[in-house]
Motif scaffolding. Structure first.
Motif: not given
Length: 379
Positions: A135-141, A182-190, A195-206
């Motif tokens: 993930p790379l973004v160019m910033q022309w400053n 922009s770099i945040t979107r690229l990082v989260i997509k990566d 599969r570093i981001v864990p899957s959502p927690r299942p809805t637990a029964p009582p």
């Protein structure tokens, strides 16, 4: 590399602002700091020198959107631009999840931009990372300066990969947040692709069994104090209804003690089992880890947190001289988690089981970092 705190349901990602000296990296972070709401930002740290305004790093933890049911925390760093600080550049770049390359748009800075970009590619390759797959973004400053190179020329020299690019003026903040988004979107997509981001927690029964909560699950991994041996498996108010002797005998096999978990380290006769923290602890810190585990098992959560904080201080000292934050940075521990543990250790009277469990989790993280760095050194 990003870290996942499953207990806090938080993913921490590291973004590094890279570029030649005085290109506007630190100014960019300062403008981000000023723009973001205080509730979503941490403390900004900077070390300045005469030759370059940032010798080591700027560190700014920023909380952003949620992914699945995990919050994402960005740790923003800058590197020193001067070439003779390359060792520090490599250190700051370790474990990065994305890079913003801050290029100086002035004509006289074109060569230094090119050299810095080549240096970034070389330093990533040493870590086994190819820049064209990162993930790379160019910033022309410095686009607010009169004499600047056309974007087309900058693109032809520096952005042959065709990554996202933004014109910015860091002093006024123009385009700075667009670059961060922009770099945040690229990082989260990566992170999702890996599969570093864990899957959502299942809805637990009582919950039907009150003993199956967090404390019970964690206690299975920790030694039980002698005072608890021989106690019934359920609190008195939850004891099964007494049946006639014949019925009790018929159901006796169901009340057998379950076998110990494989994650526990068997102990010799007459000794307590080794918990996960003490199993990871270096020899010099073994007693501190055992004390923290014993305090947790006996319900002394404030003592557990205080013991963990003491052990963390001693562990981070192996990284060398400096403040606790600097030592933690050198060992690549989670800065937000370190700050949280420091806060908990200052109010040990009103702590809960999840606070103590977090303290043990962070202590194990520090021990793991020590093992990765092969510290402490043995003669």
């Amino acid at each position: 590399m990003s870290s996942v705190n499953l207990m806090a349901r938080e993913v921490a990602a590291k973004i590094v602002f890279y570029g030649p000296g005085l290109s506007g990296k630190t100014t960019t972070l300062r403008k981000i700091y000023e723009t973001i709401r205080p509730a979503h930002r941490g403390e900004m740290m900077s070390i300045a020198t005469e030759g370059d305004r940032t010798l080591f790093f700027d560190f700014l933890p920023v909380k952003v959107e949620r992914v699945n049911d995990c919050s994402v925390r960005l740790a923003l760093y800058t590197v020193p631009g001067q070439v003779f600080y390359n060792a520090t550049r490599k250190l700051v770049l370790q474990g990065a999840d994305g890079v913003v390359f801050v290029a100086d748009s002035q004509p006289e800075a074109l060569d230094s931009n090119r050299e810095s970009l080549q240096n970034l590619e070389e330093n990533l390759l040493e870590q086994g990372v190819r820049l064209d797959r990162f993930p790379l973004v160019m910033q022309w400053n410095k686009r607010d300066i009169e004499k600047t190179l056309p974007v087309e020329q900058l693109r032809a020299v520096l952005n042959t990969r065709g990554v996202p690019e933004y014109e910015t003026a860091a002093t006024s903040g123009q385009g700075v947040l667009d670059t961060l988004k922009s770099i945040t979107r690229l990082v989260i997509k990566d992170l999702r692709a890996k599969r570093i981001v864990p899957s959502p927690r299942p809805t637990a029964p009582p919950v039907e069994n009150p003993g199956a909560g967090l404390e019970a699950r964690l206690s299975q991994h920790l030694p039980r104090p002698p005072s608890q041996t021989g106690l019934p498996a359920h609190p008195p108010s939850l004891m099964p209804r007494q049946n006639p002797p014949q019925a009790a005998a018929a159901h006796a096999p169901r009340l057998e003690t379950p076998a110990p978990l494989a994650t526990s380290v068997p102990a010799p006769a007459g000794q307590r089992a080794m918990g996960p923290a003490s199993a990871l602890a270096p020899g010099d810190l073994f007693d501190y880890a055992r004390a923290a585990e014993a305090a947790f098992a006996s319900g002394q959560y404030g003592t557990c947190v205080a013991s963990c904080m003491d052990a963390v201080r001693r562990a981070l000292a192996f990284a060398g001289e400096g403040t606790l934050a600097q030592q933690g940075f050198l060992l690549r521990t989670d800065g937000a988690d370190l700050l949280k543990l420091q806060g908990l250790s200052k109010r040990v009277e009103a702590l809960r089981v999840d606070d103590a469990a977090f303290a043990l989790y962070f202590l194990m993280q520090v021990f793991t970092r020590l093992n990765d760095a092969r510290l402490p050194e043995t003669a």
